[in-house]
Design a protein around this motif. Sequence first.
Motif, PDB file in Angstrom:
ATOM      1  N   ARG A  26       0.832  -1.201   0.000  1.00  8.03           N
ATOM      2  CA  ARG A  26       0.000   0.000   0.000  1.00  8.03           C
ATOM      3  C   ARG A  26       0.868   1.253   0.000  1.00  8.03           C
ATOM      4  NH1 ARG A  26      -2.590  -0.849   4.482  1.00  8.03           N
ATOM      5  NH2 ARG A  26      -3.988  -2.330   3.479  1.00  8.03           N
ATOM      6  N   VAL A  27       1.952   1.232   0.760  1.00  5.95           N
ATOM      7  CA  VAL A  27       2.874   2.365   0.774  1.00  5.95           C
ATOM      8  C   VAL A  27       3.486   2.554  -0.612  1.00  5.95           C
ATOM      9  CG1 VAL A  27       5.098   3.181   1.671  1.00  5.95           C
ATOM     10  CG2 VAL A  27       3.387   2.248   3.227  1.00  5.95           C
ATOM     11  N   GLY A  28       3.842   1.451  -1.258  1.00  8.14           N
ATOM     12  CA  GLY A  28       4.378   1.544  -2.607  1.00  8.14           C
ATOM     13  C   GLY A  28       3.397   2.173  -3.580  1.00  8.14           C
ATOM     14  N   LEU A  29       2.131   1.847  -3.441  1.00  8.34           N
ATOM     15  CA  LEU A  29       1.100   2.433  -4.305  1.00  8.34           C
ATOM     16  C   LEU A  29       0.915   3.917  -4.016  1.00  8.34           C
ATOM     17  CD1 LEU A  29      -1.582  -0.422  -4.259  1.00  8.34           C
ATOM     18  CD2 LEU A  29      -0.045   0.191  -6.138  1.00  8.34           C
ATOM     19  N   ASP A  30       0.988   4.295  -2.743  1.00  2.22           N
ATOM     20  CA  ASP A  30       0.872   5.708  -2.386  1.00  2.22           C
ATOM     21  C   ASP A  30       2.017   6.511  -2.989  1.00  2.22           C
ATOM     22  OD1 ASP A  30      -1.451   5.285  -0.965  1.00  2.22           O
ATOM     23  OD2 ASP A  30      -0.470   5.172   0.985  1.00  2.22           O
ATOM     24  N   LEU A  31       3.221   5.964  -2.940  1.00  2.00           N
ATOM     25  CA  LEU A  31       4.358   6.636  -3.552  1.00  2.00           C
ATOM     26  C   LEU A  31       4.168   6.767  -5.062  1.00  2.00           C
ATOM     27  CD1 LEU A  31       7.355   4.989  -1.640  1.00  2.00           C
ATOM     28  CD2 LEU A  31       6.765   7.409  -1.621  1.00  2.00           C
ATOM     29  N   LEU A  76       1.144  22.495  -1.076  1.00  3.29           N
ATOM     30  CA  LEU A  76       1.583  21.132  -1.341  1.00  3.29           C
ATOM     31  C   LEU A  76       2.623  21.078  -2.450  1.00  3.29           C
ATOM     32  CD1 LEU A  76      -1.893  19.367  -1.232  1.00  3.29           C
ATOM     33  CD2 LEU A  76      -0.044  19.024   0.416  1.00  3.29           C
ATOM     34  N   ALA A  77       2.468  21.956  -3.468  1.00  5.43           N
ATOM     35  CA  ALA A  77       3.348  21.918  -4.628  1.00  5.43           C
ATOM     36  C   ALA A  77       4.657  22.656  -4.412  1.00  5.43           C
ATOM     37  CB  ALA A  77       2.627  22.509  -5.847  1.00  5.43           C
ATOM     38  N   ALA A  78       4.665  23.667  -3.526  1.00  6.18           N
ATOM     39  CA  ALA A  78       5.850  24.499  -3.331  1.00  6.18           C
ATOM     40  C   ALA A  78       6.895  23.781  -2.495  1.00  6.18           C
ATOM     41  CB  ALA A  78       5.454  25.818  -2.665  1.00  6.18           C
ATOM     42  N   ARG A  79       8.092  24.355  -2.462  1.00  5.76           N
ATOM     43  CA  ARG A  79       9.129  23.833  -1.587  1.00  5.76           C
ATOM     44  C   ARG A  79       8.642  23.910  -0.133  1.00  5.76           C
ATOM     45  NH1 ARG A  79      13.736  22.323  -2.999  1.00  5.76           N
ATOM     46  NH2 ARG A  79      13.633  23.449  -4.990  1.00  5.76           N
ATOM     47  N   GLY A  80       8.849  22.859   0.599  1.00  7.72           N
ATOM     48  CA  GLY A  80       8.300  22.748   1.942  1.00  7.72           C
ATOM     49  C   GLY A  80       7.063  21.866   1.972  1.00  7.72           C
ATOM     50  N   GLY A  81       6.534  21.531   0.789  1.00  7.08           N
ATOM     51  CA  GLY A  81       5.353  20.690   0.690  1.00  7.08           C
ATOM     52  C   GLY A  81       5.710  19.229   0.452  1.00  7.08           C
ATOM     53  N   VAL A  82       5.031  18.620  -0.522  1.00 10.30           N
ATOM     54  CA  VAL A  82       5.169  17.184  -0.776  1.00 10.30           C
ATOM     55  C   VAL A  82       6.617  16.776  -0.995  1.00 10.30           C
ATOM     56  CG1 VAL A  82       4.601  15.337  -2.400  1.00 10.30           C
ATOM     57  CG2 VAL A  82       2.834  16.954  -1.707  1.00 10.30           C
ATOM     58  N   VAL A  83       7.296  17.475  -1.901  1.00 13.33           N
ATOM     59  CA  VAL A  83       8.662  17.065  -2.261  1.00 13.33           C
ATOM     60  C   VAL A  83       9.593  17.161  -1.064  1.00 13.33           C
ATOM     61  CG1 VAL A  83      10.637  17.589  -3.727  1.00 13.33           C
ATOM     62  CG2 VAL A  83       8.324  17.697  -4.675  1.00 13.33           C
ATOM     63  N   THR A  84       9.504  18.239  -0.310  1.00 17.16           N
ATOM     64  CA  THR A  84      10.385  18.412   0.838  1.00 17.16           C
ATOM     65  C   THR A  84      10.142  17.336   1.896  1.00 17.16           C
ATOM     66  OG1 THR A  84      10.493  20.792   0.463  1.00 17.16           O
ATOM     67  CG2 THR A  84      11.112  20.009   2.653  1.00 17.16           C
ATOM     68  N   VAL A  85       8.889  16.998   2.147  1.00 19.15           N
ATOM     69  CA  VAL A  85       8.580  15.949   3.125  1.00 19.15           C
ATOM     70  C   VAL A  85       9.214  14.621   2.707  1.00 19.15           C
ATOM     71  CG1 VAL A  85       6.735  14.552   4.129  1.00 19.15           C
ATOM     72  CG2 VAL A  85       6.461  17.022   3.938  1.00 19.15           C
ATOM     73  N   LEU A  86       9.059  14.269   1.426  1.00 17.51           N
ATOM     74  CA  LEU A  86       9.628  13.012   0.945  1.00 17.51           C
ATOM     75  C   LEU A  86      11.154  13.042   0.981  1.00 17.51           C
ATOM     76  CD1 LEU A  86       7.304  12.258  -2.114  1.00 17.51           C
ATOM     77  CD2 LEU A  86       7.136  11.369   0.217  1.00 17.51           C
ATOM     78  N   GLN A  87      11.741  14.180   0.634  1.00 17.54           N
ATOM     79  CA  GLN A  87      13.196  14.289   0.666  1.00 17.54           C
ATOM     80  C   GLN A  87      13.729  14.156   2.087  1.00 17.54           C
ATOM     81  OE1 GLN A  87      13.730  18.073  -1.304  1.00 17.54           O
ATOM     82  NE2 GLN A  87      14.060  17.125  -3.300  1.00 17.54           N
ATOM     83  N   GLY A 117      11.210   7.570  -6.703  1.00 17.88           N
ATOM     84  CA  GLY A 117      11.883   6.399  -7.240  1.00 17.88           C
ATOM     85  C   GLY A 117      12.858   5.797  -6.248  1.00 17.88           C
ATOM     86  N   ARG A 118      13.602   6.643  -5.558  1.00 18.49           N
ATOM     87  CA  ARG A 118      14.581   6.159  -4.597  1.00 18.49           C
ATOM     88  C   ARG A 118      13.910   5.547  -3.370  1.00 18.49           C
ATOM     89  NH1 ARG A 118      19.085   3.557  -4.191  1.00 18.49           N
ATOM     90  NH2 ARG A 118      20.395   4.175  -2.407  1.00 18.49           N
ATOM     91  N   LEU A 119      12.844   6.181  -2.890  1.00 16.52           N
ATOM     92  CA  LEU A 119      12.113   5.632  -1.749  1.00 16.52           C
ATOM     93  C   LEU A 119      11.532   4.256  -2.079  1.00 16.52           C
ATOM     94  CD1 LEU A 119      10.261   8.834  -0.480  1.00 16.52           C
ATOM     95  CD2 LEU A 119      12.009   7.553   0.778  1.00 16.52           C
ATOM     96  N   ARG A 120      11.067   4.094  -3.299  1.00 13.62           N
ATOM     97  CA  ARG A 120      10.505   2.800  -3.693  1.00 13.62           C
ATOM     98  C   ARG A 120      11.580   1.724  -3.746  1.00 13.62           C
ATOM     99  NH1 ARG A 120       6.591   3.280  -8.757  1.00 13.62           N
ATOM    100  NH2 ARG A 120       5.988   1.220  -8.008  1.00 13.62           N
ATOM    101  N   VAL A 121      12.797   2.102  -4.165  1.00 18.44           N
ATOM    102  CA  VAL A 121      13.902   1.149  -4.189  1.00 18.44           C
ATOM    103  C   VAL A 121      14.236   0.689  -2.768  1.00 18.44           C
ATOM    104  CG1 VAL A 121      16.386   0.910  -4.616  1.00 18.44           C
ATOM    105  CG2 VAL A 121      14.915   1.957  -6.349  1.00 18.44           C
ATOM    106  N   LEU A 122      14.219   1.623  -1.828  1.00 16.14           N
ATOM    107  CA  LEU A 122      14.593   1.314  -0.444  1.00 16.14           C
ATOM    108  C   LEU A 122      13.413   0.837   0.405  1.00 16.14           C
ATOM    109  CD1 LEU A 122      16.985   4.325   0.299  1.00 16.14           C
ATOM    110  CD2 LEU A 122      17.601   1.972  -0.304  1.00 16.14           C
TER     111      LEU A 122
END
Length: 205
Positions: A26-31, A76-87, A117-122
Amino acid sequence: MTCTVCLRDLYADELTHQACRPCTDRVGLDLAALAGPNGLYARLADSLTPGGSSSGPAVSGSRTAPLPVRLGPLSLAARGGVVTVLQTWLIDWHDLLGYRHPRWEGGLQQQCDQVVGRLRVLLPWAAEAHGAFDEFARELRDLRRQCETATGGERQPRRVPVACPCGQTLRITLDTAGVRCPACSTQYGHAEALGLPLAERRAAA
């Protein structure tokens, strides 16, 4: 031992893991739902302007000019949103594994695709060895729901009242990972929580 995400008992081949196989999938699908040219993150760009999504009807006759952008999708789209959380999560995983700091290239969309992509690999390693995998799974699920809401997709799931045998009413959703009764401290996994009787029906009996 139990899955730290859904709290159900682990199978014999899962005993060394933090999360069961269905929760890991399920986590993989969310990613996967976030990344790519047609993913939820890319769709946020189409939802930035008022009327840019199907999340609600347009309202005319207002005395004040509408905001040039919708703040929900923007945050969500800006820096500090989705991408920053995942990073932030990926940096944590790299640190624990002793890997070098990940490098980000391109714009935010490209960075989103890279970090997903990297999170899915790990992911298999994290499901087995990361002590906060349950927190990651919940935060990721929340991000996906926020993106779906901002882009006119799924709304927040309706909570249904169910009855614990002790008489306490619990409120769950269809995808509730697990819930603990505040009255008797009984812990329910996903399947057990969905198997509880509706509170209204129990009270009427």
